[in-house]
Design a protein around this motif. Structure first.
Motif, PDB file in Angstrom:
ATOM      1  N   ARG A   1       0.834  -1.204   0.000  1.00 55.24           N
ATOM      2  CA  ARG A   1       0.000   0.000   0.000  1.00 55.24           C
ATOM      3  C   ARG A   1       0.867   1.252   0.000  1.00 55.24           C
ATOM      4  N   GLU A   2       1.865   1.210   0.879  1.00 54.18           N
ATOM      5  CA  GLU A   2       2.739   2.383   0.984  1.00 54.18           C
ATOM      6  C   GLU A   2       3.479   2.620  -0.328  1.00 54.18           C
TER       7      GLU A   2
ATOM      8  N   THR B   1       2.498   1.878  -3.330  1.00 53.00           N
ATOM      9  CA  THR B   1       1.591   2.431  -4.338  1.00 53.00           C
ATOM     10  C   THR B   1       1.447   3.934  -4.153  1.00 53.00           C
ATOM     11  N   ASP B   2       1.253   4.328  -2.890  1.00 55.65           N
ATOM     12  CA  ASP B   2       1.103   5.758  -2.627  1.00 55.65           C
ATOM     13  C   ASP B   2       2.346   6.526  -3.059  1.00 55.65           C
TER      14      ASP B   2
ATOM     15  N   LYS C   1       2.590   6.889  -6.761  1.00 58.26           N
ATOM     16  CA  LYS C   1       1.682   7.888  -7.331  1.00 58.26           C
ATOM     17  C   LYS C   1       2.262   9.273  -7.161  1.00 58.26           C
ATOM     18  N   LYS C   2       2.750   9.466  -5.950  1.00 59.29           N
ATOM     19  CA  LYS C   2       3.279  10.807  -5.678  1.00 59.29           C
ATOM     20  C   LYS C   2       4.457  11.087  -6.579  1.00 59.29           C
TER      21      LYS C   2
ATOM     22  N   ASP D   1      -4.593   2.689 -11.341  1.00 55.00           N
ATOM     23  CA  ASP D   1      -4.379   3.857 -10.480  1.00 55.00           C
ATOM     24  C   ASP D   1      -4.404   5.176 -11.249  1.00 55.00           C
TER      25      ASP D   1
END
Ligand code: SER
Length: 903
Positions: free
Chosen positions: A772-773, A775-776, A779-780, A815
């Motif tokens: 999860r981390e 992926t975030d 994205k950033k 995403d």
């Protein structure tokens, strides 16, 4: 190996003949003989089975030398050069057939024991004569004036040796021709001149010494035959010398017991007195009355039937099983002659076991099975016996002495009422009426021809032609594999490329058919055996065994020499593989019963597969078997394994079998008689815990399975489930492998094995969190940095509208929309285009329009321009958000430009 001889009483054997009268039991005489030769350096060897393992031509072992046949000719080596045995023999059926004479004479038996001593190239005539003479006259104290000997007509050497060693004159030595003094086992095999010892039962009995005109009288009785084995008789009529001159002697235990017990008739010795006494008590007959002949028949036949059944021969309509049935039915008819209307012979088995069980423990082990098999056969036969006898009496009413009964009538009695031909003959013998045997044979041949016609109508005939033909001409192959994994058979047919041939050469693949085999032919879900076959200069591997209409087809590759028709072969089943198959088959029965108990009576077998490495069982059940149910089934089956109870096989009529609760395959066609396999201690009054109709091979005791472990459960069709399981070593190895995997995992985790599961689920949680981390973060990163300012660098104003156009890499296609949403939120009003350049080179694009602008621009329309730029077409969505893609991600900038132009 079993130890066949008790040694009781042997110490007291040195006594004069008179003293020995009535003091020396059959059991004492047997052990005294064996002990004497053992004391004189002979190996005491156990009796070999009645079904010979080493001779494809012999129906039953009929002499002590049979088990040593190949030792005499030098093919087989044993660790001793002299031996002694008490050998069980049957002379019924085949070449030596005494069945018809039993009951009419003082000395005929279908079953008897032969005492013998053997030298395989060790001593020869002189020592053989010396040993025999000393035992008879010194150890046993027989009066030498009652003894005479015969020698082969030109055997001067034997004549001289008898004079010298026994100190008897030529008046007591008779020269006789080949008819009586040249012994051969059969048409082929070891042979040689012989010398026989005769005993004089006394003047009160009519008869003369051997060679005299009155020799057929009963006064002088041959008690011992010493064969000076010197030659081997070959099939082509030639005779060659044995590697070394040898000795084979044979003395009928029953005859010598009569001498030692001072009686003339074999049926008056202690052993027969006990059996006849029991038969008289059970039938209510008078031992000294008219029924004496029937009592003798019953006593004799009780022995042969019990010993044969103890070895696994069961009554049937073929081969050895049929000879057994003839013996049994003859005894049963005599029981009815004595007035018995109910089964009665089975009640005599315990007396036999008491009398002979110490010397032959197989009787003790098999007592229940023998009793049951006899009882069932009696029940079966008694059902038709009365009707058959009525027909016999009607049909012969008009006949008188010297007349002949029509063959067709005898055949009807055989076919419909189960009267073997010799039983009909026996029944008419007292009235001196014969049976037209040719007519009987013709009726039999006609019936076979009709059966053949119905075969050819069955539709399978074309492909099966060869096998039908062989089944017809050869009859079914006799299967010996319930009892043995090694036996000899004679080649009856060879097949290569679908055609009968006369030989298979080295390297050839083909099929071999023999008259009898220990190889199981694939059937009933059990795979066929594999193994080896060997013969004189020839060897082949058997890769599989099939069964076609009762004919066993061994699929072979010849590895050495040439296989030809008529050749005797040794057939050796792969023992380890067969043992594993046995265990898997027996385990299948246990699982079947356990499933029925745990899941319910609806559990019917739908199929099974029993191989050496695994088993599977298909059954009716509408839902998956739960892990708890599976554990209960497995526990139950293993509890029976731990009982280690004997697995018992009986032969029963199909109906009786079903009535007894035996499980049968629904819709399966069975013959009139079926094998019934019972295992586990019965919980009620049934035959066993699991009882099934089955022709397969099974373990001897349930403990031989080792353990059973269910490894899979699945669906195979509507309402049919399948379980797969392993037994014995396969189950153990699988368990061990799994433990090793857990241990290795624990090692990697640096944890104890009990912590492995917790540690793995913690690791999985951790991985999810990290994903999860990640992926975030991606994205950033994709939007050019972590702060809002960084992203804002890409903002532009087109036609008064804020426009964000970005190309991103390294994130998932799903995403992309999320990125568009967050950009929309950030700018508050405007249009956003994000194109992902995928790792596969394709482009994914999403376009967002903030709500205040959807009246001017529809994302669903704009998207088509973007996908066209990416080399694709279409794409779709709502006015505020749309997504699409194209094959050419490298044109991302053109897609962004296309939207800019459209604003
Ligand atoms: N083979 C010989 C016989 O049967 C001697 O044992 O008489």
């Amino acid at each position: 190996m079993e130890s066949p001889h008790c040694s009781c009483g042997a110490a007291n054997m040195r006594h004069s003949r008179d003293e020995s009268l009535s003091m020396t039991s059959v059991n004492d005489i047997r052990s005294s003989f064996v002990d004497y030769f053992a004391r004189n350096g002979h190996e005491a060897v156990a009796s070999s089975p009645l079904v010979p393992r080493n001779d494809p031509t012999l129906m039953f072992t009929n002499a002590g030398m049979v088990q040593f046949k190949n030792v005499f000719t030098g093919i087989e080596k044993r660790p001793y050069s002299t031996a002694t045995t008490a050998q069980k023999c049957v002379r019924a059926g085949g070449k030596h057939n005494d069945l018809d004479n039993v009951g009419f004479t003082a000395r005929h038996h279908t079953f008897f024991e032969m005492l013998g001593n053997f030298s395989f190239g060790d001593y020869f005539k002189d020592r053989a004569i010396e040993l025999a003479w000393n035992l008879l006259t010194k150890d046993w104290g027989l009066d030498k004036n009652r003894l005479m000997v015969t020698v082969y007509e030109d055997d001067d050497e034997a004549m001289a040796l008898w004079k010298k060693i026994a100190g008897i004159g030529e008046d007591r030595i008779v020269r006789l021709g080949a008819k009586s003094n040249f012994w051969q086992m059969g048409d082929t095999g070891p042979c040689g001149p012989c010398s026989e010892i005769f005993y004089d039962h006394g003047e009160h009995i009519w008869g003369g010494p051997p060679g005299s005109p009155e020799e057929d009288g009963d006064r002088w009785i041959e008690i011992w035959n010493l064969v000076f084995m010197q030659f081997e008789q070959h099939g082509d009529g030639s005779r060659t010398g044995l590697p070394r001159p040898s000795i084979d002697t044979g003395m009928g235990l029953e005859r010598i017991s009569a001498v030692m017990q001072g009686v003339h008739d074999n049926y008056d010795i202690d052993l027969f007195k006990a059996l006849i006494g029991t038969a008289a008590a059970m039938t209510g007959a008078d031992v000294n009355g008219e029924g004496n002949r029937s009592l003798r028949v019953i006593a004799d036949h009780l022995r042969s039937m019990s010993f044969l059944i103890a070895e696994g021969v069961l009554p049937s309509n073929e081969g050895r099983g049929y000879v057994l049935r003839r013996i049994m039915r003859r005894a049963m008819r005599h029981a009815t002659l004595l007035g018995s209307e109910e089964p009665v012979i089975f009640k005599m088995v315990p007396t036999l076991v008491r009398e002979m069980g110490q010397a032959y423990p197989e009787l003790v082990r098999g007592e229940a099975m023998i009793t049951e098999t006899v009882r069932l056969e009696e029940g079966r036969f008694l059902k038709t016996l009365g009707r058959g006898l009525q027909i016999l009496s009607d049909e012969t009413k008009a006949l008188g002495e010297g007349d002949i009964l029509a063959g067709a009538t005898a055949f009807k009695l055989y076919d419909t009422y189960g009267f073997p031909l010799d039983l009909t003959q026996d029944a008419l013998r007292a009235r001196n009426i014969a049976v037209d045997q040719a007519g009987f044979d013709a009726a039999m041949a006609q019936q076979k021809a009709e059966a053949r016609k119905s075969w050819s109508g069955s539709g399978e005939a074309a492909t099966d032609g060869i096998w039908y033909g062989l089944a017809d001409s050869l009859g079914p192959t006799e299967f010996l594999g319930y009892e043995t994994e090694i036996a000899e058979g004679e080649v009856k047919a060879l097949i290569r490329n679908g055609a009968l041939v006369d030989a298979l050469e080295t390297g050839d693949e083909g099929f071999v058919v023999v008259n009898q085999t220990p190889f199981y032919g694939e059937s009933g879900g059990q795979v066929g055996d594999s193994g080896l076959i060997k013969g004189d200069g020839v060897a082949a591997t058997v890769t599989e065994t099939q069964k076609h209409h009762g004919v066993f087809a061994h699929k072979v590759t010849v590895t050495e020499g040439r296989l030809t028709k008529g050749q005797p072969l040794e057939l050796l089943v792969d023992h380890e593989r067969r043992s594993a198959i046995r265990a898997n088959h027996s385990a299948t029965h246990l699982l079947h019963e356990a499933l029925r108990i745990v899941l319910g009576d609806h559990v019917a077998q739908k199929g099974s597969m029993v191989a050496p490495d695994r088993l599977r069982f298909d059954f009716v059940h509408t839902k998956p078997v739960t892990p708890q149910e599976m554990a209960a089934v497995e526990d139950m089956a293993n509890a029976i394994i731990l009982q280690n109870s004997p697995v018992e096989t009986r032969l029963m009529g199909v109906e009786e079998a079903k009535e007894s609760g035996a499980r049968a395959l629904f819709g399966e066609k069975y013959g009139d008689e079926v094998r019934v396999v019972a295992m586990g201690e019965p919980t009620g009054n049934g035959l066993g815990w699991s009882v099934e109709l089955c022709g397969g091979t099974h373990v001897r005791r349930t403990g031989d399975i080792g353990l059973v472990s269910i490894v899979a459960e699945s669906a195979v069709g509507a309402g049919v489930r399948r379980i797969e399981a392993l037994t014995g070593n396969a189950a153990r190895h699988r368990g061990n492998n799994h433990v090793a995997i857990v241990d290795a995992a624990a090692g990697l985790l640096r944890a104890g094995s009990h912590e492995v599961l917790d540690r793995i689920s913690a690791l999985q949680d951790n991985i999810k969190k990290i994903e999860r981390e990640l992926t975030d973060a991606r994205k950033k990163l994709a939007l050019g940095g972590t702060g809002a300012g960084a992203a804002a660098n890409a903002d532009e104003t087109v036609n008064g509208v804020t426009y964000v156009g970005r190309t991103v890499e390294g994130i998932a296609a799903k995403d992309v929309k999320g990125l568009v949403d967050s950009e929309k939120k950030r700018i508050g009003s405007g249009v956003v285009t994000v194109v992902l350049k995928g790792e596969d080179g394709k482009g994914t694009v999403a376009i967002g329009v903030t709500d205040d602008l959807t009246a001017r621009y529809a994302a669903g329309n704009l998207i088509k321009l973007a996908t066209a730029a990416l080399g694709g077409q279409g794409g779709g969505g709502r006015p505020d958000m749309a997504q699409g893609g194209g094959p050419d991600g490298s044109r991302a900038d053109e897609a962004i430009a296309a939207i800019r132009a459209a604003l």
